[in-house]
Design a protein around this motif. Structure first.
Motif, PDB file in Angstrom:
ATOM      1  N   LEU A   1       0.839  -1.194   0.000  1.00  0.00           N
ATOM      2  CA  LEU A   1       0.000   0.000   0.000  1.00  0.00           C
ATOM      3  C   LEU A   1       0.876   1.246   0.000  1.00  0.00           C
ATOM      4  O   LEU A   1       0.713   2.145  -0.832  1.00  0.00           O
ATOM      5  CB  LEU A   1      -0.894  -0.041   1.248  1.00  0.00           C
ATOM      6  N   ILE A   2       1.830   1.284   0.931  1.00  0.00           N
ATOM      7  CA  ILE A   2       2.688   2.456   1.069  1.00  0.00           C
ATOM      8  C   ILE A   2       3.532   2.683  -0.191  1.00  0.00           C
ATOM      9  O   ILE A   2       3.662   3.791  -0.686  1.00  0.00           O
ATOM     10  CB  ILE A   2       3.587   2.309   2.325  1.00  0.00           C
ATOM     11  N   GLU A   3       4.023   1.556  -0.740  1.00  0.00           N
ATOM     12  CA  GLU A   3       4.821   1.635  -1.967  1.00  0.00           C
ATOM     13  C   GLU A   3       4.079   2.332  -3.099  1.00  0.00           C
ATOM     14  O   GLU A   3       4.673   3.039  -3.895  1.00  0.00           O
ATOM     15  CB  GLU A   3       5.111   0.203  -2.451  1.00  0.00           C
ATOM     16  N   ASN A   4       2.770   2.066  -3.182  1.00  0.00           N
ATOM     17  CA  ASN A   4       2.001   2.553  -4.331  1.00  0.00           C
ATOM     18  C   ASN A   4       1.280   3.867  -4.097  1.00  0.00           C
ATOM     19  O   ASN A   4       0.712   4.433  -5.024  1.00  0.00           O
ATOM     20  CB  ASN A   4       0.991   1.493  -4.771  1.00  0.00           C
ATOM     21  N   LEU A   5       1.293   4.339  -2.834  1.00  0.00           N
ATOM     22  CA  LEU A   5       0.510   5.538  -2.516  1.00  0.00           C
ATOM     23  C   LEU A   5       0.952   6.754  -3.322  1.00  0.00           C
ATOM     24  O   LEU A   5       0.127   7.429  -3.936  1.00  0.00           O
ATOM     25  CB  LEU A   5       0.607   5.853  -1.015  1.00  0.00           C
ATOM     26  N   ASP A   6       2.254   7.038  -3.338  1.00  0.00           N
ATOM     27  CA  ASP A   6       2.752   8.239  -4.010  1.00  0.00           C
ATOM     28  C   ASP A   6       2.387   8.255  -5.484  1.00  0.00           C
ATOM     29  O   ASP A   6       1.817   9.221  -5.988  1.00  0.00           O
ATOM     30  CB  ASP A   6       4.273   8.336  -3.856  1.00  0.00           C
ATOM     31  N   ALA A   7       2.708   7.124  -6.143  1.00  0.00           N
ATOM     32  CA  ALA A   7       2.455   7.045  -7.581  1.00  0.00           C
ATOM     33  C   ALA A   7       0.965   7.175  -7.879  1.00  0.00           C
ATOM     34  O   ALA A   7       0.572   7.771  -8.882  1.00  0.00           O
ATOM     35  CB  ALA A   7       2.997   5.732  -8.130  1.00  0.00           C
ATOM     36  N   SER A   8       0.131   6.631  -6.979  1.00  0.00           N
ATOM     37  CA  SER A   8      -1.307   6.696  -7.258  1.00  0.00           C
ATOM     38  C   SER A   8      -1.816   8.123  -7.095  1.00  0.00           C
ATOM     39  O   SER A   8      -2.701   8.570  -7.813  1.00  0.00           O
ATOM     40  CB  SER A   8      -2.072   5.727  -6.361  1.00  0.00           C
TER      41      SER A   8
ATOM     42  N   ARG B   1      -2.261   2.057 -12.551  1.00  0.00           N
ATOM     43  CA  ARG B   1      -1.857   0.755 -12.046  1.00  0.00           C
ATOM     44  C   ARG B   1      -1.618   0.818 -10.527  1.00  0.00           C
ATOM     45  O   ARG B   1      -2.060  -0.055  -9.772  1.00  0.00           O
ATOM     46  CB  ARG B   1      -0.578   0.327 -12.768  1.00  0.00           C
ATOM     47  N   SER B   2      -0.947   1.890 -10.094  1.00  0.00           N
ATOM     48  CA  SER B   2      -0.704   2.073  -8.661  1.00  0.00           C
ATOM     49  C   SER B   2      -2.012   2.298  -7.918  1.00  0.00           C
ATOM     50  O   SER B   2      -2.202   1.811  -6.799  1.00  0.00           O
ATOM     51  CB  SER B   2       0.215   3.264  -8.415  1.00  0.00           C
ATOM     52  N   GLU B   3      -2.893   3.030  -8.553  1.00  0.00           N
ATOM     53  CA  GLU B   3      -4.187   3.290  -7.930  1.00  0.00           C
ATOM     54  C   GLU B   3      -4.932   1.986  -7.695  1.00  0.00           C
ATOM     55  O   GLU B   3      -5.499   1.755  -6.624  1.00  0.00           O
ATOM     56  CB  GLU B   3      -5.009   4.182  -8.868  1.00  0.00           C
ATOM     57  N   TYR B   4      -4.866   1.103  -8.695  1.00  0.00           N
ATOM     58  CA  TYR B   4      -5.502  -0.199  -8.556  1.00  0.00           C
ATOM     59  C   TYR B   4      -4.859  -0.975  -7.395  1.00  0.00           C
ATOM     60  O   TYR B   4      -5.540  -1.566  -6.559  1.00  0.00           O
ATOM     61  CB  TYR B   4      -5.379  -1.001  -9.857  1.00  0.00           C
ATOM     62  N   ARG B   5      -3.538  -0.918  -7.328  1.00  0.00           N
ATOM     63  CA  ARG B   5      -2.827  -1.668  -6.272  1.00  0.00           C
ATOM     64  C   ARG B   5      -3.149  -1.164  -4.878  1.00  0.00           C
ATOM     65  O   ARG B   5      -3.233  -1.942  -3.929  1.00  0.00           O
ATOM     66  CB  ARG B   5      -1.318  -1.591  -6.511  1.00  0.00           C
ATOM     67  N   VAL B   6      -3.340   0.156  -4.751  1.00  0.00           N
ATOM     68  CA  VAL B   6      -3.710   0.716  -3.446  1.00  0.00           C
ATOM     69  C   VAL B   6      -5.055   0.151  -2.996  1.00  0.00           C
ATOM     70  O   VAL B   6      -5.209  -0.344  -1.878  1.00  0.00           O
ATOM     71  CB  VAL B   6      -3.765   2.268  -3.503  1.00  0.00           C
ATOM     72  N   GLY B   7      -6.027   0.173  -3.940  1.00  0.00           N
ATOM     73  CA  GLY B   7      -7.358  -0.347  -3.618  1.00  0.00           C
ATOM     74  C   GLY B   7      -7.298  -1.818  -3.254  1.00  0.00           C
ATOM     75  O   GLY B   7      -7.906  -2.266  -2.264  1.00  0.00           O
ATOM     76  N   ALA B   8      -6.530  -2.589  -4.039  1.00  0.00           N
ATOM     77  CA  ALA B   8      -6.438  -4.033  -3.807  1.00  0.00           C
ATOM     78  C   ALA B   8      -5.786  -4.320  -2.456  1.00  0.00           C
ATOM     79  O   ALA B   8      -6.238  -5.203  -1.713  1.00  0.00           O
ATOM     80  CB  ALA B   8      -5.650  -4.690  -4.936  1.00  0.00           C
ATOM     81  N   SER B   9      -4.733  -3.560  -2.125  1.00  0.00           N
ATOM     82  CA  SER B   9      -4.059  -3.790  -0.842  1.00  0.00           C
ATOM     83  C   SER B   9      -5.003  -3.505   0.315  1.00  0.00           C
ATOM     84  O   SER B   9      -5.024  -4.240   1.310  1.00  0.00           O
ATOM     85  CB  SER B   9      -2.824  -2.899  -0.703  1.00  0.00           C
ATOM     86  N   LEU B  10      -5.784  -2.418   0.180  1.00  0.00           N
ATOM     87  CA  LEU B  10      -6.742  -2.088   1.243  1.00  0.00           C
ATOM     88  C   LEU B  10      -7.751  -3.201   1.431  1.00  0.00           C
ATOM     89  O   LEU B  10      -8.067  -3.594   2.554  1.00  0.00           O
ATOM     90  CB  LEU B  10      -7.469  -0.784   0.916  1.00  0.00           C
ATOM     91  N   ARG B  11      -8.259  -3.741   0.315  1.00  0.00           N
ATOM     92  CA  ARG B  11      -9.258  -4.813   0.424  1.00  0.00           C
ATOM     93  C   ARG B  11      -8.641  -6.080   1.006  1.00  0.00           C
ATOM     94  O   ARG B  11      -9.271  -6.803   1.767  1.00  0.00           O
ATOM     95  CB  ARG B  11      -9.911  -5.071  -0.938  1.00  0.00           C
ATOM     96  N   ALA B  12      -7.381  -6.325   0.637  1.00  0.00           N
ATOM     97  CA  ALA B  12      -6.697  -7.500   1.198  1.00  0.00           C
ATOM     98  C   ALA B  12      -6.539  -7.349   2.720  1.00  0.00           C
ATOM     99  O   ALA B  12      -6.790  -8.294   3.476  1.00  0.00           O
ATOM    100  CB  ALA B  12      -5.329  -7.670   0.536  1.00  0.00           C
ATOM    101  N   ILE B  13      -6.157  -6.144   3.163  1.00  0.00           N
ATOM    102  CA  ILE B  13      -5.999  -5.904   4.608  1.00  0.00           C
ATOM    103  C   ILE B  13      -7.333  -6.134   5.325  1.00  0.00           C
ATOM    104  O   ILE B  13      -7.393  -6.771   6.380  1.00  0.00           O
ATOM    105  CB  ILE B  13      -5.462  -4.470   4.867  1.00  0.00           C
TER     106      ILE B  13
END
Ligand code: ZN
Length: 362
Positions: free
Chosen positions: A307-314, A320-332
């Motif tokens: 999540l933290i890795e992708n926050l800045d880029a999103s 792509r980073s935006e998608y990863r942020v959302g996915a990480s949140l749902r996984a958590i």
């Protein structure tokens, strides 16, 4: 050991209060504190101090008897189900009415008293009744992880001894004093979540680092076909079986020590062997749960890193980073939900399969 209280690292306030009470105790004490905060160690140390003519020298026969739970005047009430049953509390009361055989007190230990408020017919009224006018030489030592409001009247009849959660440093220093190497002690303390008993088991666990790495590798492995999620779930189950081994070894050693203590005292067998075995079984179940919770927190930390890795880029608009942020949140969230379900009576294997299946999407 120079004194029974010395082993209670990180509990200075509770120890001060116990020391003050040893010479002229009241008739009931309630020990409370978070799981693994050495509630039981404190309670046993206090019982030894009450019985020992030198107030807990830690060296005499009486101290040794109390520590090996073989003092006939220290009664540990035994619970057979998930809640205290009325007849179990009544049996404790019956023992409380006994005159002590030795020169000390008749001590009655009832652990997890919060479990007198649950079950089909709560036994807290019976417990309250036993606490009223006990014989002069009887002392109740109660313990609870948390004290619910329903127990207010019971609490008001006790002197409270509050234990605090042990910090990582406390745990590590206890383990080092018990003979562990500093590095091993530190990693066991880190994985023990403030729980002393768990730390003592983990410190002898040579596979701890491997298990942590395995948990952390779960997210990257959950790709490909759906069959993968089932395989990963099965592997976790197998690793839980392995994780129990050091605890079983520790328990075997404890049983052997009890047997040799019993022999030394001229008894043919450990007095309450079956109770002890039942208690060991419960401890294994609890340990397995703790191990799962620990694994879940390792998993969460991997998704949090993503999540933290992708926050800045999103924030910069990268899709792509935006998608990863959302996915990480749902996984958590999914891991947190599985963690909540652990407290219900859910089937472990089903829970793991569900979780791994859900995490496949992220
Ligand atoms: Zn002593």
């Amino acid at each position: 050991m120079s004194d029974v209280f010395e082993q209670l690292v990180g509990q200075d306030r509770a120890v001060d209060s116990m020391r003050q009470h040893v010479a002229s105790p009241v008739h009931a004490y309630l020990f409370s504190g978070p799981g693994g905060s050495s509630v039981r160690d404190s309670l046993v140390a206090f019982a030894a101090a009450l019985q020992c003519p030198r107030h807990g020298c830690g060296a005499c026969e009486i101290c040794r008897l109390v520590f090996s739970e073989q003092d006939p005047d220290v009664y540990f009430a035994e619970r057979s189900g998930v809640a205290w049953r009325m007849e179990e509390i009544r049996e404790a009361e019956r023992v409380a009415r006994r005159r002590p055989l030795g020169a000390g007190y008749q001590i009655v230990v009832i652990e997890d008293v919060e479990l007198t408020t649950t079950g089909a017919s709560p036994s807290s009224p019976a417990l309250l009744k036993s606490l009223e006018e006990p014989p002069t030489r009887t002392i109740f030592l109660l313990s609870a992880e948390e004290v619910p409001r329903e127990l207010d009247t019971i609490v008001s009849r006790c002197v409270e001894v509050k234990l605090r959660a042990l910090s990582e440093e406390d745990l590590a220093s206890i383990l080092v004093r018990e003979g562990a190497a500093l590095d091993t002690a530190r990693s066991a303390a880190q994985a023990a979540n403030g729980n002393l008993r768990r730390a003592r088991v983990l410190v002898r666990d040579v596979d701890l680092a491997t298990r942590v790495a395995r948990w952390r590798s779960v997210p990257e492995r959950l790709t490909g076909t759906l069959a993968t999620s089932a395989i990963v779930a099965q592997e976790i189950t197998a690793s839980l079986d392995e994780a129990i081994t050091p605890l079983q070894e520790l328990q075997d050693e404890e049983m052997a020590r009890r047997a040799s203590d019993a022999r030394e005292m001229g008894m043919r067998a450990v007095a309450n062997r079956r109770d002890v075995e039942a208690q060991f079984k419960r401890e294994q179940r609890r340990f397995r749960l703790d191990e799962l919770r620990f694994g879940f927190s390792a998993l969460t930390s991997v998704y949090r890193d993503r999540l933290i890795e992708n926050l800045d880029a999103s924030a910069g608009g990268d899709a792509r980073s935006e998608y990863r942020v959302g996915a990480s949140l749902r996984a958590i969230d999914a891991v947190a939900e599985a963690n909540r379900r652990l407290s219900t009576n859910v089937d472990e294997s089903l829970l793991l399969h569900d979780l791994m299946f859900t995490l496949m999407e992220f």
